[in-house]
Design an enzyme around this catalytic site. Structure first.
Site, PDB file in Angstrom:
ATOM      1  N   SER A  34       0.836  -1.195   0.000  1.00 41.15           N
ATOM      2  CA  SER A  34       0.000   0.000   0.000  1.00 41.15           C
ATOM      3  C   SER A  34       0.875   1.250   0.000  1.00 41.15           C
ATOM      4  O   SER A  34       2.071   1.187   0.258  1.00 41.15           O
ATOM      5  CB  SER A  34      -0.917   0.009   1.218  1.00 41.15           C
ATOM      6  OG  SER A  34      -0.214   0.514   2.315  1.00 41.15           O
ATOM      7  N   LYS A  35       0.242   2.394  -0.281  1.00 40.16           N
ATOM      8  CA  LYS A  35       1.052   3.598  -0.438  1.00 40.16           C
ATOM      9  C   LYS A  35       1.714   4.047   0.859  1.00 40.16           C
ATOM     10  O   LYS A  35       2.698   4.758   0.835  1.00 40.16           O
ATOM     11  CB  LYS A  35       0.242   4.719  -1.075  1.00 40.16           C
ATOM     12  CG  LYS A  35      -0.899   5.238  -0.274  1.00 40.16           C
ATOM     13  CD  LYS A  35      -1.523   6.389  -1.032  1.00 40.16           C
ATOM     14  CE  LYS A  35      -2.505   7.142  -0.168  1.00 40.16           C
ATOM     15  NZ  LYS A  35      -3.153   8.213  -0.889  1.00 40.16           N
ATOM     16  N   ARG A  36       1.179   3.592   1.996  1.00 44.94           N
ATOM     17  CA  ARG A  36       1.814   4.000   3.257  1.00 44.94           C
ATOM     18  C   ARG A  36       2.917   3.034   3.693  1.00 44.94           C
ATOM     19  O   ARG A  36       3.692   3.340   4.591  1.00 44.94           O
ATOM     20  CB  ARG A  36       0.768   4.099   4.378  1.00 44.94           C
ATOM     21  CG  ARG A  36      -0.319   5.070   4.023  1.00 44.94           C
ATOM     22  CD  ARG A  36      -0.606   6.070   5.134  1.00 44.94           C
ATOM     23  NE  ARG A  36      -1.477   7.087   4.613  1.00 44.94           N
ATOM     24  CZ  ARG A  36      -1.198   8.384   4.549  1.00 44.94           C
ATOM     25  NH1 ARG A  36      -0.073   8.844   5.034  1.00 44.94           N
ATOM     26  NH2 ARG A  36      -2.050   9.231   4.037  1.00 44.94           N
ATOM     27  N   VAL A  65       7.543   3.755  -2.331  1.00 43.49           N
ATOM     28  CA  VAL A  65       6.578   3.021  -3.167  1.00 43.49           C
ATOM     29  C   VAL A  65       6.091   3.901  -4.319  1.00 43.49           C
ATOM     30  O   VAL A  65       5.180   3.534  -5.038  1.00 43.49           O
ATOM     31  CB  VAL A  65       5.344   2.490  -2.403  1.00 43.49           C
ATOM     32  CG1 VAL A  65       5.698   1.341  -1.516  1.00 43.49           C
ATOM     33  CG2 VAL A  65       4.657   3.558  -1.631  1.00 43.49           C
ATOM     34  N   PHE A  66       6.736   5.056  -4.466  1.00 43.29           N
ATOM     35  CA  PHE A  66       6.375   5.952  -5.557  1.00 43.29           C
ATOM     36  C   PHE A  66       7.594   6.183  -6.454  1.00 43.29           C
ATOM     37  O   PHE A  66       8.716   6.146  -5.971  1.00 43.29           O
ATOM     38  CB  PHE A  66       5.862   7.283  -5.006  1.00 43.29           C
ATOM     39  CG  PHE A  66       4.562   7.118  -4.276  1.00 43.29           C
ATOM     40  CD1 PHE A  66       3.381   6.987  -4.989  1.00 43.29           C
ATOM     41  CD2 PHE A  66       4.525   7.031  -2.901  1.00 43.29           C
ATOM     42  CE1 PHE A  66       2.185   6.784  -4.343  1.00 43.29           C
ATOM     43  CE2 PHE A  66       3.319   6.826  -2.237  1.00 43.29           C
ATOM     44  CZ  PHE A  66       2.144   6.708  -2.964  1.00 43.29           C
TER      45      PHE A  66
END
Ligand code: GLU
Length: 507
Positions: free
Chosen positions: A263-265, A274-275
């Site tokens: 997940s993005k967190r 993660v980006f």
């Protein structure tokens, strides 16, 4: 095969997660492998989820990753516009076609009415769905007379257009990665295709655009698999079955533990991005970190992503974008989720850093030195890079591996001092210093030979001198070839460092 045309169709609802970039990458690889076109389409019909800056972020991330698109908002193309909010008239026209041919109907039920039905169903431990079994009792053009429907519309009452799901029918679908998939329509609901705000929902806009833009293959995340039956039915409803694209749903990217979707967190919590690039959350101080800013090379980044769910079928792991294009096939994409391994990601960067032409690293290294207020010429930088690169995962590691080329040690590794700084060392080093001072040919090989000659002549152990000399020059027992360091820092600096060490080190 018909001309390959694939699209990456993100919604600008926030930054692109690496899963999204992987989808873009697989689309890109597939297009380039087959001499086709890679299209970027912005799916922004859900205005409630619009996020400022997201569209720009998507383009910047793709650009940094080297995934250049052939058609898109900023590039134009034969099928422009490529942003759905600029195509709104088109969708209404197609929604009307569905109404006319009986695959769509108007529904006038208000949000409150539907909420009430949902709550009532919940109280009976049921789930309310607007579909074949319930639509006959609701406020829509299937139950109301034509005159009432026309009146409601002309009076400006809010309505949506829903898809009329056929009752109890098996929908047979084929996915390139998953094989045949079968779903009975009794498990489906009548999805809204056109909203009361005059904009289509994802399903309608997506299918209409894929058709109009002559998309040959839809390659997207597994989360869209449940939408596939509806999309199949829409192609049928429009009479477009013969040109329907082929579908490939990509596996999830899983957390490093393997439990659940990344997940993005997760990233900033677990210490890896993660980006693709940094994302500054609008109107806040919050920043989600990106691979670019963490020091990853774009070629390593795409290599990491390519291997999350695909491999070339042999031992190769380090591949360039060109090699990936050559080898890529959807048939080799796995069905099961791909676990993200942050340590492996660093390894990929390490490997790509080694492959990178040293000359291309000069300016980055220079910038790093500049931050430390060190200005040196490019020639020296080019000579140092090959000596330190092997020990680095990132360009930022260059400093740790090279500071002694630019500044004298301020302290000396205690353990090494204890081990190597014997009482006779200062005397021996004074003699080595003289040899270095008298050397007329200040090159690595010559310095090495002269010092070795002295060691052999005096029957001293090589390690004894080398370890102590390295302490003087580097401050620690590690680093690249000692005589190369000496050559590069020069005679004066070398002599200086030996003298300071002799004065300061007390064991
Ligand atoms: N707009 C959808 C998304 O945000 C696209 C899904 C698709 O590729 O069909 O992922």
């Amino acid at each position: 095969m018909t001309k390959v045309r694939v699209r990456f169709a993100p919604s600008p609802t926030g930054p692109l997660h690496i899963g999204g970039v992987r989808t873009a990458l697989y689309n890109y690889l597939f297009a380039k492998k087959h001499g086709g076109n890679f299209i970027l389409r912005i799916e922004d019909t859900d205005q409630t989820r619009f996020v400022e800056g997201a569209e720009k972020y998507i383009e910047e991330a793709l650009q940094w990753s080297g995934l250049n698109f052939d058609e898109g908002v900023t590039k134009g193309g034969k099928f422009a516009p490529y942003k759905q909010s600029e195509r709104r008239e088109i969708y209404k026209e197609y929604a009307d076609v569905l109404i006319k041919n009986g695959w769509g109907y108007y529904a006038f039920d208000s949000a409150e009415e539907l909420d009430k039905l949902r709550t009532e169903a919940e109280a009976n431990k049921n789930i309310f769905t607007y579909g074949p079994s319930t639509r006959k009792n609701l406020k829509n053009s299937l139950t109301l007379s034509n005159t009432t429907v026309e009146k409601l519309i002309s009076e400006g009452n809010a309505y949506v257009i829903r898809f009329k799901t056929p009752e109890n029918e098996e929908i047979l679908m084929t996915d390139i990665i998953r094989g045949d998939v079968k779903v009975n329509t009794s498990t489906l609901d009548d999805k809204v295709l056109f909203k009361s705000d005059g904009l289509p929902t994802y399903h309608l806009a997506n299918v209409v655009d894929d058709h109009l833009m002559e998309i040959s293959h839809v390659i997207r995340g597994e989360e869209w698999l449940p939408s596939l039956p509806l999309h199949y039915m829409l192609y049928r409803a429009f009479g477009w079955q013969n040109t329907m694209p082929q579908f490939a749903h990509l596996p999830l990217i899983l957390k490093p533990t393997g439990n659940g979707k990344l997940s993005k967190r997760d990233g900033d919590k677990m210490g890896f991005p993660v980006f693709p690039i940094n994302w500054n959350v609008p109107n806040t101080e919050e920043i989600f970190s990106g691979y670019r800013e963490a020091g990853y090379l774009p070629e390593a980044f795409v290599n990491i992503l390519a291997f999350l769910g695909w491999n070339p079928g042999d031992e190769r792991e380090i591949m360039t974008l060109t090699e990936l294009v050559e080898e890529f096939s959807l048939e080799r994409v796995s069905k099961s989720g791909a676990r993200f391994d942050p340590e492996k990601a660093k390894w990929y960067n390490h490997k790509h850093l080694q492959l990178k032409d040293n000359e291309l690293l000069v300016s980055d290294f220079k910038a790093l030195l500049s931050e430390k207020n060190i200005e040196v010429n490019d020639k020296l930088i080019s000579e140092i890079i090959p000596l330190i690169k092997e020990r680095a995962n990132f360009i930022a590691d260059f400093w740790e591996n090279s500071h002694f080329f630019f500044i004298a040690p301020k302290q000396y590794d205690e353990k090494a001092v204890k081990k190597h700084w014997k009482p006779e060392i200062p005397e021996l080093l004074n003699q080595v210093k003289e040899i270095i001072n008298n050397s007329s040919n200040f090159t690595r090989d010559n310095l090495h030979d002269e010092v070795i000659k002295y060691i052999e002549k005096n029957e001293i152990s090589v390690g004894k001198i080398m370890n102590a000399l390295r302490l003087c020059i580097v401050g620690s027992p590690s680093g690249p070839d000692l005589f190369k360091i000496i050559e590069l820092i020069g005679k004066k600096e070398t002599i200086n460092r030996i003298e300071i060490a002799i004065k300061t080190i007390i064991n």
